[in-house]
Structures are given as structure tokens and as C-alpha cells.
Design an enzyme around this catalytic site. Structure first.
Site, PDB file in Angstrom:
ATOM      1  N   THR A 121      33.329  27.662  34.746  1.00 56.70           N
ATOM      2  CA  THR A 121      32.826  26.642  35.671  1.00 56.70           C
ATOM      3  C   THR A 121      32.794  25.303  34.945  1.00 56.70           C
ATOM      4  O   THR A 121      32.134  25.170  33.910  1.00 56.70           O
ATOM      5  CB  THR A 121      31.408  27.025  36.150  1.00 56.70           C
ATOM      6  OG1 THR A 121      31.483  28.332  36.723  1.00 56.70           O
ATOM      7  CG2 THR A 121      30.892  26.042  37.181  1.00 56.70           C
ATOM      8  N   GLU A 149      35.341  31.266  39.529  1.00 57.31           N
ATOM      9  CA  GLU A 149      34.887  32.646  39.752  1.00 57.31           C
ATOM     10  C   GLU A 149      33.528  32.627  40.453  1.00 57.31           C
ATOM     11  O   GLU A 149      32.659  31.834  40.117  1.00 57.31           O
ATOM     12  CB  GLU A 149      34.782  33.359  38.391  1.00 57.31           C
ATOM     13  CG  GLU A 149      34.355  34.802  38.480  1.00 57.31           C
ATOM     14  CD  GLU A 149      35.163  35.586  39.496  1.00 57.31           C
ATOM     15  OE1 GLU A 149      36.397  35.644  39.375  1.00 57.31           O
ATOM     16  OE2 GLU A 149      34.566  36.139  40.453  1.00 57.31           O
ATOM     17  N   PHE A 247      20.172  34.797  50.556  1.00 62.24           N
ATOM     18  CA  PHE A 247      19.445  33.853  49.693  1.00 62.24           C
ATOM     19  C   PHE A 247      18.231  33.251  50.396  1.00 62.24           C
ATOM     20  O   PHE A 247      17.931  32.084  50.258  1.00 62.24           O
ATOM     21  CB  PHE A 247      20.402  32.775  49.147  1.00 62.24           C
ATOM     22  CG  PHE A 247      21.260  33.320  48.034  1.00 62.24           C
ATOM     23  CD1 PHE A 247      20.993  32.977  46.716  1.00 62.24           C
ATOM     24  CD2 PHE A 247      22.285  34.200  48.296  1.00 62.24           C
ATOM     25  CE1 PHE A 247      21.754  33.513  45.685  1.00 62.24           C
ATOM     26  CE2 PHE A 247      23.046  34.738  47.273  1.00 62.24           C
ATOM     27  CZ  PHE A 247      22.781  34.391  45.967  1.00 62.24           C
ATOM     28  N   ALA A 250      12.057  34.842  49.194  1.00 61.92           N
ATOM     29  CA  ALA A 250      11.132  34.010  48.407  1.00 61.92           C
ATOM     30  C   ALA A 250      10.740  34.751  47.132  1.00 61.92           C
ATOM     31  O   ALA A 250      10.690  35.980  47.097  1.00 61.92           O
ATOM     32  CB  ALA A 250       9.893  33.694  49.232  1.00 61.92           C
ATOM     33  N   CYS A 258      24.061  30.868  35.168  1.00 65.36           N
ATOM     34  CA  CYS A 258      24.863  29.926  35.968  1.00 65.36           C
ATOM     35  C   CYS A 258      24.028  28.895  36.715  1.00 65.36           C
ATOM     36  O   CYS A 258      24.223  27.693  36.533  1.00 65.36           O
ATOM     37  CB  CYS A 258      25.714  30.700  36.968  1.00 65.36           C
ATOM     38  SG  CYS A 258      27.018  31.620  36.155  1.00 65.36           S
ATOM     39  N   LYS A 318      17.745  38.888  36.628  1.00 64.68           N
ATOM     40  CA  LYS A 318      17.832  39.617  37.888  1.00 64.68           C
ATOM     41  C   LYS A 318      18.064  41.086  37.568  1.00 64.68           C
ATOM     42  O   LYS A 318      18.379  41.415  36.414  1.00 64.68           O
ATOM     43  CB  LYS A 318      18.961  39.059  38.758  1.00 64.68           C
ATOM     44  CG  LYS A 318      20.347  39.240  38.180  1.00 64.68           C
ATOM     45  CD  LYS A 318      21.328  38.443  38.953  1.00 64.68           C
ATOM     46  CE  LYS A 318      22.191  39.300  39.807  1.00 64.68           C
ATOM     47  NZ  LYS A 318      23.250  38.601  40.496  1.00 64.68           N
TER      48      LYS A 318
HETATM   49  N1  NAD Z   1      28.195  35.050  34.201  1.00 63.95           N
HETATM   50  C1  NAD Z   1      28.416  34.819  35.491  1.00 63.95           C
HETATM   51  O1  NAD Z   1      27.798  35.426  36.371  1.00 63.95           O
HETATM   52  C2  NAD Z   1      29.420  33.796  35.917  1.00 63.95           C
HETATM   53  C3  NAD Z   1      29.862  33.778  37.250  1.00 63.95           C
HETATM   54  C4  NAD Z   1      30.810  32.834  37.640  1.00 63.95           C
HETATM   55  C5  NAD Z   1      31.269  31.895  36.714  1.00 63.95           C
HETATM   56  N2  NAD Z   1      30.797  31.917  35.427  1.00 63.95           N
HETATM   57  C6  NAD Z   1      31.339  30.930  34.486  1.00 63.95           C
HETATM   58  O2  NAD Z   1      32.307  31.568  33.675  1.00 63.95           O
HETATM   59  C7  NAD Z   1      32.260  31.080  32.339  1.00 63.95           C
HETATM   60  C8  NAD Z   1      32.002  32.223  31.383  1.00 63.95           C
HETATM   61  O3  NAD Z   1      30.732  32.760  31.668  1.00 63.95           O
HETATM   62  P1  NAD Z   1      30.210  34.101  30.975  1.00 63.95           P
HETATM   63  O4  NAD Z   1      28.890  34.394  31.559  1.00 63.95           O
HETATM   64  O5  NAD Z   1      31.279  35.119  30.993  1.00 63.95           O
HETATM   65  O6  NAD Z   1      30.037  33.543  29.480  1.00 63.95           O
HETATM   66  P2  NAD Z   1      29.682  34.380  28.167  1.00 63.95           P
HETATM   67  O7  NAD Z   1      28.879  33.469  27.318  1.00 63.95           O
HETATM   68  O8  NAD Z   1      29.138  35.721  28.537  1.00 63.95           O
HETATM   69  O9  NAD Z   1      31.109  34.609  27.484  1.00 63.95           O
HETATM   70  C9  NAD Z   1      31.887  33.594  26.954  1.00 63.95           C
HETATM   71  C10 NAD Z   1      32.719  34.197  25.823  1.00 63.95           C
HETATM   72  O10 NAD Z   1      33.680  33.230  25.392  1.00 63.95           O
HETATM   73  C11 NAD Z   1      33.867  33.438  24.005  1.00 63.95           C
HETATM   74  N3  NAD Z   1      34.582  32.287  23.413  1.00 63.95           N
HETATM   75  C12 NAD Z   1      34.090  31.104  22.991  1.00 63.95           C
HETATM   76  N4  NAD Z   1      35.091  30.342  22.503  1.00 63.95           N
HETATM   77  C13 NAD Z   1      36.231  31.052  22.633  1.00 63.95           C
HETATM   78  C14 NAD Z   1      37.607  30.815  22.318  1.00 63.95           C
HETATM   79  N5  NAD Z   1      37.990  29.660  21.769  1.00 63.95           N
HETATM   80  N6  NAD Z   1      38.509  31.787  22.583  1.00 63.95           N
HETATM   81  C15 NAD Z   1      38.116  32.953  23.142  1.00 63.95           C
HETATM   82  N7  NAD Z   1      36.841  33.236  23.452  1.00 63.95           N
HETATM   83  C16 NAD Z   1      35.925  32.303  23.193  1.00 63.95           C
HETATM   84  C17 NAD Z   1      32.455  33.659  23.492  1.00 63.95           C
HETATM   85  O11 NAD Z   1      32.439  34.260  22.202  1.00 63.95           O
HETATM   86  C18 NAD Z   1      31.895  34.583  24.595  1.00 63.95           C
HETATM   87  O12 NAD Z   1      32.097  35.943  24.286  1.00 63.95           O
HETATM   88  C19 NAD Z   1      31.180  30.001  32.341  1.00 63.95           C
HETATM   89  O13 NAD Z   1      31.765  28.762  32.573  1.00 63.95           O
HETATM   90  C20 NAD Z   1      30.297  30.388  33.511  1.00 63.95           C
HETATM   91  O14 NAD Z   1      29.630  29.287  34.073  1.00 63.95           O
HETATM   92  C21 NAD Z   1      29.913  32.852  35.007  1.00 63.95           C
END
Ligand code: NAD
Length: 447
Positions: A121, A149, A247, A250, A258, A318
Site C-alpha cells: 500500500t 491488495e 463494519f 461497535a 494497515c 483481531k
Molecule cells: N497485512 C495486511 O493485512 C495487508 C493487507 C493489504 C495490504 N497490505 C500492505 O501490504 C504491504 C505488506 O504488508 P505485510 O503485512 O505483508 O508486511 P510484513 O511486514 O508482514 O512483511 C513485509 C516483508 O517484507 C520484507 N522485506 C523488506 N525489505 C525487503 C526487500 N528489499 N526484499 C524482500 N523483502 C523485503 C520484510 O522482511 C518482511 O518480511 C504493506 O504495504 C501493507 O500495507 C497489508
């Protein structure tokens, strides 16, 4: 369907689920992370995060999945490389894009066309900047697509496999088509957009969901002051087809990896462009205040909290996840400690993750250990097993059988019948139960 070679950068929630689900669709997937423990775990069949169904999915598709620390392995093999790295908040509230830019710096020489697909994101305008950075590095042949995503932790595998829509924002139509084709078996509507609009769809969707949560929480607070029951109110609102039921639950506010960071990022993005996003600012503030209202509910029954023991039940932000990022339990625990309370806490899966975050809190292995001799139990996360909380064993083991239900998980009448004092969020009965027994509620309160 053509079998694709897919690369994934970042093996967190989004990356691991994306990898497993694309492998399940028959593609070959190479996953790279910079965290060697994480890669080692995944390569040896261990899943470093708690996400229902993920372990089985990875196991079933093991032969199509490769885990590596080398970015070269990804770009050698894949035509479509999904960026799933973290984009946390900086101190200014903006999204920290350093991991995204590190990825750009790391892209090796490639002799075939590769499309970088942004799943992380990111603020609106990031795609444009990345495109410029790629061109400046002489990587004009590396395409760029925004494909945000929408999965939710706890239901991530299902969400990925049954998306409401797939959003594809591309600079080049062919690149967008290649990404959309991957999702075709999922039979979801595809929204083709320009890159900036695709980025905004993600931020605006999250902001809208948070607005609904803060809205119903404010309605709950007014319900408490006026004698209405927010659960009934939400039912009545949700049946309106223009509004829908989602959503409108309450509680003590949203948390997680996120919502908090994405709301701040959108607010700052607007501010950086000279616009004050008033509504979003209010949504964020309402959420902050909501977490703290539990303290007043406890004080209403216990007086000062100094020396009192409070059990926090559920710690993850959650249910069905062990993710503690921005969990309301963290704020609540520190507020209670600041009031001089002793805090015990239990969670079915997040105790290890909670340990370093909840300093001064006694973490217990069982729910019964958490509530023993406690003056109050607070439901912080609506784990299904907490539906069984109002038992005789729990009641008899507590010093005062007081339950504050921060998620409106329980049925007020049966909890009271089981001999507990019960407080919920925005339920008229909780207001009435707080009144002295001899005092008749006023007509307005009964209405
Ligand atoms: N977690 C969710 O529910 C969710 C849902 C939708 C969107 N997102 C978005 O997706 C993105 C990832 O979220 P997440 O929760 O999976 O994050 P996370 O922190 O669980 O995972 C991110 C991973 O990226 C790795 N990383 C960092 N630098 C890197 C590099 N140069 N090469 C390869 N890997 C590297 C980290 O070591 C880590 O394992 C964010 O932008 C988040 O906002 C998350």
C-alpha cells in the site's frame, strides 16, 4: 491458463499469502525476503505467521514454491514480480517507502521484459515516482503496475481467492492485461484504472471502512448516553441496502498493521498537497478516544484502579491472527498500568508476539490463570473461545465478577444471569446496569 513464473518480494502476510495462492492456481513462484530466519522457516515448511489455511496451502504447493534471499533468483525466473514489502509509518505519519526504494536499487540487470507489480500500500503518486526512478536507472524495459491488495488478516487466504474486485492500474495496457490474466480463474470483476487512481482506490477503501467503524463507535457512545442499544441500531442500519451491514460493529476501536498507518498516510498525503482532510482526522481521533473509554467503564464499577487487577482477554488486533501491530490491547494495557492497575493478559496465539510490547503486564498461558482473583476481565479481541467466558469456574475464581466486553461479543442477559456484572459498548443495558439499583431509570432512558 498459461503457467506463469511469478516473483514475490517480501514474505510477510501479503507476500506469503499471495505466493501460496498463485502457486495454488498452478504458477511457479519464487519468494524473496531479506529476513534469513523467515526464509529458512518457509523453506523448511514452517510458517512464521499465524494465518488460518496458509500452512496447508504452502504444503500442498511446495513443489511450485521456492524461497530465497537472493533477488537475482527472482528476476532471473520471473516475468511478473510482486512487491509486497512493508510500508509502515514514518514519524511524520507519511508512509515509509524505504523498503520499496531498496527494491528498486536492488533490481539486477535483466535481459527479458519484467513487470514490477506493486501490492504494497503506497501513497498516490508512488507509481509515477517509481516509473521515473526506473527510467533514470536505464530500466525503461521494466514495466510497472499497481495492483493493491485488499485481503484481511485472519481470512487472508479466503479473501485472496475470493476477491470482491481486482484493481489493476497500469502505464502500459499489455502489462495490466498480464496481471489481470493471473486473476481470471478467480472470476472477480477487474477495475482497470490509471496508476494514481488504483493507488487511491486502496487508500480510500481503507479510509471508508475506518469511517464506518468510527461512525458506529460514536453512535454507540451516544446510545450509552441516551439509552439505545447499538447492536439493535446497527442491525436496523445494516438492512438498508444502500448502507449494508459491514463494519458496523461497535467496539473499542480498530488497530492492526494497515488501518492506523494507512489512515495517517492518507491524511498526510492530503496535507502535503495542501488539503486538510477533516473527516479522516476526526475518524482517527474518535478511534484513539474509543480505546480509552474502557478505563472509565472499569472505574465506574471499581472506583480507583490503583492496586486492582484487570485481565485483558485477547491481545492480537483481531481474532485469528497473531499480529500485534497497533493492537488496541497495547494502548489499553499502558493506560491501565498508568492508573496503577495490575494487568494480566491472555491470548490464544499472540502471547509470544505480545511479550516485548506489553512491558509490565503478566502474560498467562490460560484464560483461567488470567482471570484468577481479578477485579475485572476485559474482552479486547473477539476470539470465539471467549464466548464461553461467563462460566461458573470463571465467576468463582474472580475477586469481582465484572466483565467489560469491548467487542459486544456476549449476550448481556445470559452473562448477567450467570452472575456477572456486565458492561458492553453502546448497549442501553450497560447504562442501566450502572445506575444504583433503587433508582428507576428516567422515561427518556427507557425510551
Ligand atoms: N497485512 C495486511 O493485512 C495487508 C493487507 C493489504 C495490504 N497490505 C500492505 O501490504 C504491504 C505488506 O504488508 P505485510 O503485512 O505483508 O508486511 P510484513 O511486514 O508482514 O512483511 C513485509 C516483508 O517484507 C520484507 N522485506 C523488506 N525489505 C525487503 C526487500 N528489499 N526484499 C524482500 N523483502 C523485503 C520484510 O522482511 C518482511 O518480511 C504493506 O504495504 C501493507 O500495507 C497489508
Amino acid at each position: 491458463m498459461e503457467r506463469e513464473a511469478i516473483g514475490i518480494l517480501g514474505a510477510g502476510w501479503v507476500g506469503t499469502v499471495t505466493a501460496a495462492c498463485f502457486a495454488e492456481l498452478g504458477h511457479d513462484v519464487v519468494v524473496r525476503d531479506v529476513d534469513s530466519a523467515r526464509i529458512e522457516a518457509l523453506a523448511t515448511g514452517h510458517v512464521p505467521i499465524y494465518e488460518p489455511g496458509l500452512e496447508e496451502l504452502l504444503e500442498r504447493n511446495r513443489e511450485r514454491l521456492t524461497f530465497t534471499l537472493e533477488i537475482g533468483d527472482v528476476f532471473r525466473a520471473a516475468r511478473l514480480v510482486f512487491v509486497c514489502v512493508g510500508t509502515p509509518s514514518t514519524h511524520s505519519g507519511d508512509a515509509d517507502l524505504s523498503a520499496v526504494y531498496t527494491v528498486l536499487d536492488e533490481i539486477p540487470e535483466v535481459d527479458h521484459r519484467v513487470v514490477l507489480v506493486m501490492k504494497s500500500t503506497v501513497p498516490v503518486g508512488t507509481g509515477e515516482k517509481v516509473r521515473g526512478a526506473l527510467d533514470a536507472r536505464g530500466l525503461a524495459h521494466v514495466g510497472y503496475v499497481s495492483n493493491p491488495e485488499f485481503l484481511a488478516e485472519g481470512t487472508a487466504v479466503h479473501d485472496f481467492s475470493h476477491p470482491d474486485r481486482v484493481v489493476v492500474g497500469a502505464f502500459a495496457t499489455d502489462d495490466g492485461e498480464s496481471v489481470a490474466a493471473l486473476y481470471r480463474p478467480l472470476e472477480a470483476p477487474v477495475v482497470h484504472a490509471d496508476v494514481a487512481s488504483a493507488e487511491m482506490i486502496k487508500l480510500a477503501s481503507n479510509a471508508f471502512l475506518m469511517t464506518r467503524i468510527s461512525f458506529i463507535n460514536e453512535i454507540a457512545n451516544v446510545c450509552e448516553a441516551t439509552g439505545a442499544d447499538v447492536v439493535k441500531v446497527a442491525e436496523g442500519i445494516g438492512l438498508d441496502h444502500r448502507l449494508g451491514p459491514h463494519f458496523l460493529r461497535a467496539g473499542i476501536g480498530y488497530g492492526g498493521s494497515c488501518f492506523p498507518k494507512d489512515s495517517l498516510a492518507l491524511k498526510q498525503l492530503a496535507a502535503n498537497s495542501g488539503y486538510h482532510f477533516q473527516l479522516l482526522a476526526a475518524v482517527i481521533e474518535v478511534n484513539e478516544l474509543q480505546k480509552r473509554r474502557v478505563v472509565h467503564k472499569l472505574e465506574k464499577h471499581l472506583g480507583t484502579l490503583r492496586g486492582k487487577t484487570v485481565a485483558l482477554l485477547g491481545l492480537a488486533f483481531k481474532p485469528h491472527t497473531n499480529d500485534m501491530r497497533e493492537a488496541p490491547s497495547i494502548v489499553l494495557a499502558s493506560r491501565l498500568l498508568a492508573e496503577g492497575a495490575k494487568v494480566r493478559a491472555w491470548d490464544p496465539v499472540a502471547v509470544d508476539e505480545a511479550r516485548s510490547l506489553l512491558t509490565g503486564v503478566e502474560l498467562t498461558d490460560s484464560l483461567l490463570d488470567a482471570v484468577r482473583d481479578a477485579d475485572a476481565a476485559v474482552i479486547v479481541t473477539e476470539w470465539p473461545e471467549l464466548q464461553e467466558l461467563p462460566t461458573e469456574a470463571v465467576r468463582d475464581s474472580m475477586r469481582t465478577p465484572l466483565i467489560v466486553d469491548g467487542r459486544n461479543l456476549l449476550d448481556p442477559a445470559s452473562v448477567r444471569e450467570a452472575g456477572f456484572t456486565y458492561e458492553a459498548i453502546g448497549r442501553a443495558s450497560s447504562l442501566l446496569s450502572g445506575l444504583p439499583e433503587t433508582e428507576e431509570p428516567s422515561r427518556e432512558l427507557k425510551a
